[in-house]
Design a protein around this motif. Structure first.
Motif, PDB file in Angstrom:
ATOM      1  N   GLY A 403       0.773  -1.241   0.000  1.00 17.14           N
ATOM      2  CA  GLY A 403       0.000   0.000   0.000  1.00 17.14           C
ATOM      3  C   GLY A 403       0.797   1.279   0.000  1.00 17.14           C
ATOM      4  O   GLY A 403       0.238   2.359  -0.041  1.00 17.14           O
ATOM      5  N   ARG A 404       2.129   1.196   0.041  1.00 24.58           N
ATOM      6  CA  ARG A 404       2.914   2.441   0.071  1.00 24.58           C
ATOM      7  C   ARG A 404       4.186   2.281  -0.749  1.00 24.58           C
ATOM      8  O   ARG A 404       4.719   1.185  -0.900  1.00 24.58           O
ATOM      9  N   LEU A 405       4.651   3.397  -1.285  1.00 29.49           N
ATOM     10  CA  LEU A 405       5.901   3.424  -2.040  1.00 29.49           C
ATOM     11  C   LEU A 405       6.986   4.000  -1.137  1.00 29.49           C
ATOM     12  O   LEU A 405       6.972   5.181  -0.825  1.00 29.49           O
ATOM     13  N   ASP A 406       7.912   3.144  -0.693  1.00 32.06           N
ATOM     14  CA  ASP A 406       8.946   3.603   0.225  1.00 32.06           C
ATOM     15  C   ASP A 406      10.233   3.989  -0.503  1.00 32.06           C
ATOM     16  O   ASP A 406      10.963   4.856  -0.050  1.00 32.06           O
ATOM     17  N   LYS A 407      10.502   3.334  -1.621  1.00 29.48           N
ATOM     18  CA  LYS A 407      11.768   3.549  -2.308  1.00 29.48           C
ATOM     19  C   LYS A 407      11.627   4.599  -3.400  1.00 29.48           C
ATOM     20  O   LYS A 407      10.572   4.729  -4.009  1.00 29.48           O
ATOM     21  N   ALA A 408      12.723   5.304  -3.636  1.00 35.00           N
ATOM     22  CA  ALA A 408      12.742   6.265  -4.747  1.00 35.00           C
ATOM     23  C   ALA A 408      12.639   5.490  -6.058  1.00 35.00           C
ATOM     24  O   ALA A 408      13.187   4.389  -6.180  1.00 35.00           O
ATOM     25  N   PRO A 409      11.920   6.010  -7.051  1.00 34.92           N
ATOM     26  CA  PRO A 409      11.754   5.273  -8.310  1.00 34.92           C
ATOM     27  C   PRO A 409      13.075   5.116  -9.049  1.00 34.92           C
ATOM     28  O   PRO A 409      13.952   5.979  -8.981  1.00 34.92           O
ATOM     29  N   THR A 410      13.218   3.981  -9.745  1.00 33.76           N
ATOM     30  CA  THR A 410      14.371   3.736 -10.601  1.00 33.76           C
ATOM     31  C   THR A 410      13.879   3.508 -12.026  1.00 33.76           C
ATOM     32  O   THR A 410      12.712   3.185 -12.245  1.00 33.76           O
ATOM     33  N   ARG A 411      14.782   3.707 -12.991  1.00 34.81           N
ATOM     34  CA  ARG A 411      14.442   3.451 -14.391  1.00 34.81           C
ATOM     35  C   ARG A 411      14.722   1.983 -14.700  1.00 34.81           C
ATOM     36  O   ARG A 411      15.802   1.471 -14.426  1.00 34.81           O
ATOM     37  N   ILE A 412      13.709   1.285 -15.265  1.00 32.51           N
ATOM     38  CA  ILE A 412      13.851  -0.135 -15.554  1.00 32.51           C
ATOM     39  C   ILE A 412      13.423  -0.391 -16.994  1.00 32.51           C
ATOM     40  O   ILE A 412      12.338   0.042 -17.401  1.00 32.51           O
ATOM     41  N   GLU A 413      14.221  -1.114 -17.749  1.00 30.93           N
ATOM     42  CA  GLU A 413      13.839  -1.540 -19.087  1.00 30.93           C
ATOM     43  C   GLU A 413      12.783  -2.628 -18.966  1.00 30.93           C
ATOM     44  O   GLU A 413      12.943  -3.571 -18.177  1.00 30.93           O
ATOM     45  N   LEU A 414      11.710  -2.513 -19.728  1.00 27.85           N
ATOM     46  CA  LEU A 414      10.623  -3.487 -19.644  1.00 27.85           C
ATOM     47  C   LEU A 414      11.122  -4.901 -19.949  1.00 27.85           C
ATOM     48  O   LEU A 414      10.786  -5.859 -19.229  1.00 27.85           O
ATOM     49  N   GLY A 415      11.919  -5.050 -20.997  1.00 24.66           N
ATOM     50  CA  GLY A 415      12.429  -6.378 -21.353  1.00 24.66           C
ATOM     51  C   GLY A 415      13.234  -6.999 -20.238  1.00 24.66           C
ATOM     52  O   GLY A 415      13.102  -8.182 -19.917  1.00 24.66           O
ATOM     53  N   GLU A 416      14.073  -6.184 -19.604  1.00 26.58           N
ATOM     54  CA  GLU A 416      14.899  -6.657 -18.492  1.00 26.58           C
ATOM     55  C   GLU A 416      14.022  -7.086 -17.314  1.00 26.58           C
ATOM     56  O   GLU A 416      14.294  -8.100 -16.648  1.00 26.58           O
ATOM     57  N   LEU A 417      12.952  -6.307 -17.063  1.00 29.03           N
ATOM     58  CA  LEU A 417      12.036  -6.605 -15.956  1.00 29.03           C
ATOM     59  C   LEU A 417      11.332  -7.949 -16.181  1.00 29.03           C
ATOM     60  O   LEU A 417      11.248  -8.791 -15.271  1.00 29.03           O
ATOM     61  N   VAL A 418      10.828  -8.172 -17.393  1.00 23.69           N
ATOM     62  CA  VAL A 418      10.110  -9.413 -17.704  1.00 23.69           C
ATOM     63  C   VAL A 418      11.063 -10.607 -17.654  1.00 23.69           C
ATOM     64  O   VAL A 418      10.697 -11.689 -17.176  1.00 23.69           O
ATOM     65  N   GLU A 419      12.294 -10.442 -18.139  1.00 21.30           N
ATOM     66  CA  GLU A 419      13.278 -11.526 -18.089  1.00 21.30           C
ATOM     67  C   GLU A 419      13.540 -11.943 -16.642  1.00 21.30           C
ATOM     68  O   GLU A 419      13.656 -13.142 -16.337  1.00 21.30           O
ATOM     69  N   ALA A 420      13.637 -10.965 -15.733  1.00 16.80           N
ATOM     70  CA  ALA A 420      13.862 -11.281 -14.325  1.00 16.80           C
ATOM     71  C   ALA A 420      12.673 -12.041 -13.738  1.00 16.80           C
ATOM     72  O   ALA A 420      12.847 -12.992 -12.948  1.00 16.80           O
ATOM     73  N   ALA A 421      11.442 -11.633 -14.118  1.00 10.81           N
ATOM     74  CA  ALA A 421      10.252 -12.326 -13.634  1.00 10.81           C
ATOM     75  C   ALA A 421      10.201 -13.760 -14.161  1.00 10.81           C
ATOM     76  O   ALA A 421       9.851 -14.700 -13.429  1.00 10.81           O
ATOM     77  N   LEU A 422      10.560 -13.957 -15.444  1.00 14.36           N
ATOM     78  CA  LEU A 422      10.570 -15.300 -16.034  1.00 14.36           C
ATOM     79  C   LEU A 422      11.610 -16.187 -15.365  1.00 14.36           C
ATOM     80  O   LEU A 422      11.380 -17.391 -15.175  1.00 14.36           O
ATOM     81  N   ALA A 423      12.744 -15.583 -14.995  1.00 15.93           N
ATOM     82  CA  ALA A 423      13.788 -16.364 -14.331  1.00 15.93           C
ATOM     83  C   ALA A 423      13.302 -16.898 -12.984  1.00 15.93           C
ATOM     84  O   ALA A 423      13.670 -18.005 -12.565  1.00 15.93           O
ATOM     85  N   THR A 424      12.460 -16.119 -12.301  1.00 15.10           N
ATOM     86  CA  THR A 424      11.956 -16.516 -10.984  1.00 15.10           C
ATOM     87  C   THR A 424      11.038 -17.732 -11.086  1.00 15.10           C
ATOM     88  O   THR A 424      11.004 -18.571 -10.179  1.00 15.10           O
ATOM     89  N   VAL A 425      10.272 -17.820 -12.161  1.00 14.33           N
ATOM     90  CA  VAL A 425       9.337 -18.946 -12.318  1.00 14.33           C
ATOM     91  C   VAL A 425       9.844 -19.916 -13.393  1.00 14.33           C
ATOM     92  O   VAL A 425       9.050 -20.641 -14.008  1.00 14.33           O
ATOM     93  N   ALA A 426      11.161 -19.925 -13.620  1.00 14.18           N
ATOM     94  CA  ALA A 426      11.729 -20.794 -14.653  1.00 14.18           C
ATOM     95  C   ALA A 426      11.487 -22.265 -14.356  1.00 14.18           C
ATOM     96  O   ALA A 426      11.284 -23.074 -15.276  1.00 14.18           O
TER      97      ALA A 426
END
Length: 566
Positions: A403-426
């Motif tokens: 329910g809250r945003l504690d961290k300062a925003p960072t710039r993330i490449e969408l492709g890189e983000l999805v690859e990391a998510a796929l690696a978690t459920v590989a």
């Protein structure tokens, strides 16, 4: 006697004309600047009178200077009196003669009496009435006659004898006449100033309240709009007048007939007041919500003499009401979620605890019996129950943090983000032999990397979990542009979702298949993350066995923060 009266009347006629000019100055130049100009005017009037005087004898000069100087001081104060006195004195001294001391005395005494009466009127806030003007005129000109004693006594008495009656007859009356003109001028100036101030205050009040007014007079259909009415309609007053047709053109097309009918029926049905709420469309295309109220003033026969109305811009109020409605609805949903949460937590925690307690009893029995094999099985069941509790508690903790945003925003490449998510459920992907299709544009997101990664992870994990017995299981990940909006999606060809259940899938602990693995919090977590970025998420499915597609938006994650702009 008659020549003296004629000369005095001529001078006073000139003074009356000049006093009218004073009204013009009072209207245009209020304050200290006006007092200075009045001093110059009254000084000029006194000088003009002195240049065309009534001469009784060499050096004995009489004119209207006492009237103008005294009235200048009475109405406009010491600055006016001082300037007019200086001008008149300069001329009288230059003229010289035996009557010069008396002439200068008259000028000074007139100015002093004018200033004294001015202070008294200001201090007591007295209205300058006709009786007070007459008393003032008599006082000034009695003092004027007494100034004759600055001359030799024989001359003084002769002067008083000759000019006393006409001076006491004409000059006080002239003071009253010119004083009334000046009083009326000042009254009109004060009235205009008050009216201008009142109009300014009304305009300011209408602007602050977003409340406009209008008046329509049937003979000739003369219509007047206040400034705020023009603003509410998004129009600018120009040469063309306000008219009813121009107003109707600004009413929203869907409301126009209803608004016109309400007005015309109020005239026909002899209703004195009617009220209607509708929309107006400004020339820019902006739509505003307004409330109109109109009243008719009629004569004895019922004929409308004029219509008075108000138009109130309630757009912000309606927006606030809608926001309050949404907040109330959200609170209601959250309350329902809380009730389900309490029930589900108690149920889902109770189940592994019962398992743990049961097999703990079996473990004791098997320990006493010395059955090592059964003891191993008992501990496996207990470990499974503990793992289930651990997963549930981790999901609950994550839900509380979302329910809250504690961290300062960072710039993330969408492709890189999805690859990391796929690696978690590989693991589950490889185990099921799932084909993953990922067609992603070059796109940057801004936000909490771990939470955004968790969003895609939960949706991909959910898709893999419900693929069923597909011979060729497939998950597609992509982005679409629809009506200028960026929409992300995770699509599968699995079990699908019955339309009846589609609204419930994002609820806390909601599981379509009760036997499926997991806590039932995955999609609820995904929904909370999406809402954190002021987006929305929904599911599309043609029904059981026909796959499902989860779509979502992330407006705030697509908006580049100020600190990333070069």
């Amino acid at each position: 006697m008659l020549p003296i009266l004629i000369e005095l009347t001529y001078n006073l006629a000139l003074l009356v004309a000049l006093s009218t000019v004073s009204g013009f100055i009072g209207d245009r130049f209020p304050g200290r600047g006006g007092a200075l100009l009045q001093g110059l005017l009254f000084g000029a009037a006194a000088v003009i009178g002195m240049l065309n005087p009534l001469i009784l004898a060499p050096g004995l000069i009489f004119d209207g200077r006492s009237v103008m100087i005294s009235l200048g001081g009475l109405f406009f104060g010491p600055l006016t009196a001082a300037i007019s006195t200086a001008m008149a004195m300069a001329l009288r001294i230059a003229q010289g003669g035996t009557g010069m001391p008396m002439g200068v005395s008259v000028i000074v005494v007139s100015a002093l009496l004018g200033w004294a009466f001015h202070r008294r009127a200001q201090g007591r806030k007295l209205e300058i009435t006709t009786p007070r003007l007459l008393l003032f005129g008599l006082t000034v000109h009695v003092a004027m006659l007494l100034c004759a004693f600055t001359l030799p006594s024989s001359v003084a008495l002769d002067v008083i004898k000759h000019i006393g009656p006409p001076v006491l007859l004409v000059y006080p009356l002239a003071t009253v006449l010119i004083g009334k003109i000046l009083s009326d001028n000042l009254g009109r100036a004060r009235f205009l100033a008050a009216l201008t101030k009142s109009e300014a205050q009304l305009k300011e009040a209408q602007a602050l309240a977003h409340l406009g007014s209008w008046e329509l007079v049937p003979p000739g259909n003369r219509l007047h709009w206040s400034d705020e009415t023009w603003r509410i309609l998004g129009l600018t007053p120009r040469n063309e007048p306000a008219d009813y047709q121009r107003f109707l053109e600004r009413v929203h097309p869907e409301d126009r007939e209803q608004v016109d009918r309400a007005y015309r029926e109020s005239l026909r049905d002899e209703r004195d007041i009617y009220e209607i709420e509708h929309r107006v469309v400004r020339p820019s295309g902006e739509i505003r919500q307004v409330l109109e109220r109109c009243g008719h003033e009629r004569d004895a026969s019922g004929r409308v003499l004029r219509s008075l109305g108000m138009i109130l811009d309630v757009t912000e109020l309606k927006t606030a009401e809608e926001h309050l409605r949404r907040v109330s609805e959200e609170l209601r949903q959250r309350n329902e979620e809380l009730e389900r949460f309490i029930y589900s937590v108690s149920h889902d925690l109770k189940s592994p605890l019962v398992t743990f307690k049961t097999f703990l009893g079996f473990l004791r029995q098997d320990h006493r019996a010395g059955s090592r094999e059964n003891m191993e099985k008992d501990m496996d069941f207990m470990a499974g129950a503990a793992a289930k509790m651990e997963r549930l508690l981790e999901d609950l903790l994550e839900m509380s943090r979302i329910g809250r945003l504690d961290k300062a925003p960072t710039r993330i490449e969408l492709g890189e983000l999805v690859e990391a998510a796929l690696a978690t459920v590989a693991g589950p992907i490889a185990e099921r032999g799932v084909e993953v299709r990922s067609e992603l544009p070059e796109l940057c997101l801004y936000g909490d990397r771990l939470r955004l990664e968790r969003l895609w992870q939960n949706l991909i994990d959910n898709a893999v979990k419900y693929l069923g017995e597909q011979a060729a299981p497939r998950v597609e990940i992509g982005v679409e542009k629809m009506v200028g909006e960026t929409i992300f999606f995770v699509r599968d060809n699995g079990l699908g979702i019955d339309p009846y259940h589609q609204r419930k899938v994002f609820g806390l602990f909601e599981k379509i298949d009760a036997k499926s693995p997991g806590s039932g919090l995955g999609l609820a977590l995904a929904k909370r993350i999406v809402e954190l970025y002021h987006g929305r998420i929904w599911v599309e499915s043609a029904g059981p066995g026909r796959g499902a597609c989860f779509r979502f938006t992330l407006p705030d994650a697509l908006r580049e923060p100020e600190e990333f702009r070069s």
